[in-house]
Design a protein around this motif. Structure first.
Motif, short mmCIF file in Angstrom:
data_model
loop_
_atom_site.label_atom_id
_atom_site.label_comp_id
_atom_site.label_asym_id
_atom_site.label_seq_id
_atom_site.Cartn_x
_atom_site.Cartn_y
_atom_site.Cartn_z
N LEU A 261 23.19 5.35 -1.63
CA LEU A 261 24.27 4.37 -1.46
C LEU A 261 23.83 2.92 -1.84
O LEU A 261 24.60 2.18 -2.22
N THR A 262 22.71 2.50 -1.47
CA THR A 262 21.99 1.24 -1.20
C THR A 262 21.29 1.07 -2.54
O THR A 262 20.84 0.11 -2.83
N GLY A 263 21.21 1.96 -3.47
CA GLY A 263 20.51 1.82 -4.62
C GLY A 263 18.78 1.94 -4.46
O GLY A 263 18.33 1.45 -5.51
N CYS A 264 18.37 2.63 -3.34
CA CYS A 264 16.98 2.49 -3.21
C CYS A 264 16.59 3.67 -3.82
O CYS A 264 17.10 4.78 -3.90
N VAL A 265 15.46 3.67 -4.44
CA VAL A 265 14.65 4.84 -5.30
C VAL A 265 13.43 5.06 -4.39
O VAL A 265 12.68 4.19 -4.17
N PRO A 266 13.17 6.15 -4.05
CA PRO A 266 12.00 6.68 -3.56
C PRO A 266 10.85 6.27 -4.34
O PRO A 266 10.68 6.13 -5.48
N ALA A 267 9.79 5.80 -3.50
CA ALA A 267 8.57 5.51 -4.23
C ALA A 267 8.07 6.32 -5.07
O ALA A 267 8.15 7.84 -5.03
N ALA A 268 7.42 6.07 -6.18
CA ALA A 268 6.78 7.04 -7.22
C ALA A 268 5.76 7.92 -6.35
O ALA A 268 5.00 7.64 -5.56
N ASP A 269 5.60 9.18 -6.97
CA ASP A 269 4.56 10.20 -6.48
C ASP A 269 3.14 9.72 -6.73
O ASP A 269 2.75 9.13 -7.98
N PRO A 270 2.44 9.35 -5.68
CA PRO A 270 1.13 8.74 -5.86
C PRO A 270 0.23 9.46 -6.71
O PRO A 270 -0.48 8.86 -7.41
N ASP A 271 0.33 10.85 -6.66
CA ASP A 271 -0.77 11.53 -7.45
C ASP A 271 -0.30 11.36 -9.05
O ASP A 271 -1.14 11.55 -9.89
N ALA A 272 0.98 11.23 -9.26
CA ALA A 272 1.36 11.08 -10.78
C ALA A 272 1.43 9.54 -11.24
O ALA A 272 1.79 9.45 -12.55
N GLY A 273 1.33 8.80 -10.33
CA GLY A 273 1.21 7.27 -10.81
C GLY A 273 -0.33 6.51 -11.04
O GLY A 273 -0.16 5.46 -10.67
N ALA A 274 -1.26 7.38 -11.32
CA ALA A 274 -2.18 6.66 -11.51
C ALA A 274 -2.60 5.81 -12.41
O ALA A 274 -3.37 4.95 -12.48
N GLN A 275 -1.71 5.62 -13.48
CA GLN A 275 -1.60 4.71 -14.48
C GLN A 275 -0.99 3.19 -14.36
O GLN A 275 -1.19 2.23 -14.85
N ALA A 276 -0.14 3.25 -13.01
CA ALA A 276 0.63 2.03 -12.85
C ALA A 276 -0.42 1.15 -12.15
O ALA A 276 -1.31 1.44 -11.39
N PRO A 277 -0.53 -0.08 -12.30
CA PRO A 277 -1.23 -1.35 -11.87
C PRO A 277 -1.05 -1.30 -10.55
O PRO A 277 -0.16 -1.14 -9.84
N GLN A 278 -2.45 -1.26 -9.80
CA GLN A 278 -2.36 -1.41 -8.31
C GLN A 278 -2.75 -2.93 -7.80
O GLN A 278 -3.34 -3.45 -8.25
N PRO A 279 -1.79 -3.24 -6.79
CA PRO A 279 -2.01 -4.60 -6.28
C PRO A 279 -3.43 -4.46 -5.67
O PRO A 279 -3.97 -3.51 -5.04
N ALA A 280 -3.94 -5.84 -5.35
CA ALA A 280 -5.39 -5.95 -4.51
C ALA A 280 -4.99 -5.40 -3.19
O ALA A 280 -3.88 -5.87 -2.69
N LEU B 129 10.19 1.66 5.91
CA LEU B 129 10.58 2.61 6.75
C LEU B 129 12.02 2.82 6.68
O LEU B 129 12.59 4.11 7.02
N TYR B 130 13.04 1.89 6.72
CA TYR B 130 14.17 2.01 7.05
C TYR B 130 15.08 1.89 5.61
O TYR B 130 16.27 2.24 5.76
N THR B 131 14.45 1.72 4.57
CA THR B 131 15.49 1.89 3.42
C THR B 131 14.41 3.10 2.35
O THR B 131 15.26 3.25 1.50
N ASP B 132 13.39 3.50 2.59
CA ASP B 132 12.84 4.36 1.59
C ASP B 132 12.69 5.64 2.43
O ASP B 132 12.01 5.94 3.07
N PRO B 133 13.44 6.83 1.57
CA PRO B 133 13.29 8.07 2.25
C PRO B 133 12.10 8.72 2.51
O PRO B 133 11.73 9.35 3.32
N GLU B 134 11.23 8.41 1.38
CA GLU B 134 9.88 9.00 1.19
C GLU B 134 9.08 8.65 2.50
O GLU B 134 8.29 9.20 3.12
N ALA B 135 9.06 7.31 2.45
CA ALA B 135 8.40 6.52 3.65
C ALA B 135 8.73 6.97 5.18
O ALA B 135 8.15 7.00 6.15
#
Length: 460
Positions: free
Chosen positions: A20-39, A342-348
């Motif tokens: 309803l709020t347009g939140c999208v679960p965070a990407a699968d950490p195992d599948a997102g190895a190519q995404a840039p990671q913040p420091a 925690l209050y907006t992301d279902p995976e978290a």
């Protein structure tokens, strides 16, 4: 402890909220190895009550950190302290300025005391840019975390409305042909308990929950029950000196004499769920939240049904069920980032609640401190809202009296509610002890503060 059914139910609601709020679960950490990671930053520490061991806390922290590291660049370190020791541990850490970046304030810890001791960070300015977190709770819930118009805590649960309830064995209810919906008063419940005892003489109709039989009715305790509001009034009264309290004491004493209450109830500190098996229990009293399920299953497979007694209420007794940040130097922005996630992301939310992202409980993880179900609803329909909802009593001028009165309450109240003491003998001693300890002065001071608070609200 949340049951698997409740956890799946809460997860489904969190998923629906995300859609309803347009939140999208965070990407699968195992599948997102190519995404840039913040420091990576130093971990955000979280302190909360719970029975999970160090290994389980580390395991869940690592799983949750994979999300927070990708989203914000920091890890999470969760520490749990057993519930029986949590409040004292938290208080020592708050006073020594050594608590976590984010910590849980349980319902038994008045929000006022840590504010007056300068232990809680003001949050209004920090929350201004977080509409998603603000939208998770109603305006009245946020008001209950304000002091002089400043927010000092984030509600921990989606609803702080509750009813007095009794968790009863579903199989015995069915056997006796008892309809839970038709039992709405203590008198009717007493009749059911007598039927249970007659049908099963070996059974204990009412067990205790951590030494307590009756968790409180529907009066507004105004933070500490030393001066309360009842029946929608704005006049502060001594609840212990009222007719309702005396009648309740007599009821519990009669039940105890009839063998309906665990004989050593006030001496047993275990959770009610544990005592059910030890004493062949039928059920126990508890507060049932507006967002709580009406059925649950104990670890041994025993199914329970909630019998709801009295009105749904919303008052100051739920005000301390919160998350807070320390005044001292800490990662305040990151801690609120974590809460908002925690209050907006279902995976978290699933990770924090159950220990795993798929909603299947981690065997070593327990999270009894928070509920994310019914986000954004904030209360039960038709709840009786106290006129003092959101009021925080400044105890500074009454600390000695409060300490003395609390000692008297500890001596008598729970023993009366367990039916252990004869109220005809003990209640006069109880009331005289409170009078000598200064409850009248506490009530007078509380009334002055409440009158000023109500006037300020009317003045806008």
């Amino acid at each position: 402890m949340m049951t698997a059914g409740k956890k799946k139910w809460a997860l489904g609601l969190a998923l629906a909220l995300a859609l309803l709020t347009g939140c999208v679960p965070a990407a699968d950490p195992d599948a997102g190895a190519q995404a840039p990671q913040p420091a990576k930053q130093q971990a955000v520490t979280v302190l909360m009550p719970g029975a999970s061991g160090a290994d389980a806390c580390a395991r869940v922290s690592a799983r949750l950190s994979r999300l927070t590291r990708a989203r914000f660049g920091f890890d999470v370190e969760i520490e749990q302290v057993p519930a029986a020791e949590y409040e004292s541990t938290l208080w020592v850490r708050m006073m020594s300025r050594q608590t976590a970046d984010l910590f849980y304030l349980p319902a038994g810890q008045s929000i006022g005391s840590p504010i007056y001791e300068d232990c809680l960070a003001p949050l209004s300015a920090l929350l201004a840019g977080r509409p998603a977190l603000q939208a998770a709770f109603t305006d009245k819930q946020w008001d209950s975390r304000r002091y002089y118009r400043v927010v000092y805590a984030v509600p921990a649960r989606a609803s702080d409305c509750y009813q007095l309830g009794f968790w009863a064995r579903a199989d015995i209810l069915e056997e006796l042909g008892a309809d839970p919906a038709g039992i709405t008063t203590l008198s009717q419940l007493g009749g059911l308990l007598a039927d249970v005892k007659q049908a099963h003489p070996e059974m204990t109709p009412v067990v205790a929950d951590r030494g307590c039989v009756m968790p409180g009715l529907w009066q507004d305790p105004l933070n500490n029950d030393l001066g309360v509001l009842a029946g929608g009034s704005t006049t502060v009264v001594n609840w212990y000196a009222g007719d309702e309290y005396a009648a309740l004491c007599r009821t519990m004493y009669r039940w105890a004499r009839d063998g309906l209450v665990l004989r050593e109830a006030c001496l047993r500190t275990e959770p009610a769920a544990d005592l059910m098996g030890v004493y062949d229990g039928f059920g126990w009293f508890a507060r049932v939240g507006a967002d709580s399920p009406r059925s649950r299953t104990l670890p041994d497979g025993t199914a329970l049904t909630a019998i709801l007694l009295g009105p749904m209420v919303q008052n100051s007794s739920g005000a301390a069920d919160s998350w807070a940040l320390p005044v001292h130097e800490s990662k305040k922005e990151q801690a609120l980032d974590l809460l908002e996630l925690l209050y907006t992301d279902p995976e978290a939310a699933a990770l924090f609640l159950y220990g795993q992202p798929d909603g299947q409980p981690d065997a070593g993880w327990s999270n009894d401190a928070v509920s994310f179900g019914c986000l954004g609803q904030g209360g039960g329909e038709g709840a009786q809202v106290s006129p003092a909802y959101g009021f925080v009593f400044n105890e500074t001028d009454h600390l000695t009296r409060i300490s003395a009165c609390s000692a008297v309450v500890d001596q008598y109240h729970n023993a009366l509610m367990c039916g252990y003491l004869d109220p005809e003998e003990a209640l006069p001693l109880f009331l005289e002890g409170l009078r000598q300890a200064g409850i009248d002065q506490i009530i007078a001071g509380k009334q002055r503060q409440l009158d000023n608070w109500l006037y300020a609200r009317r003045a806008g």
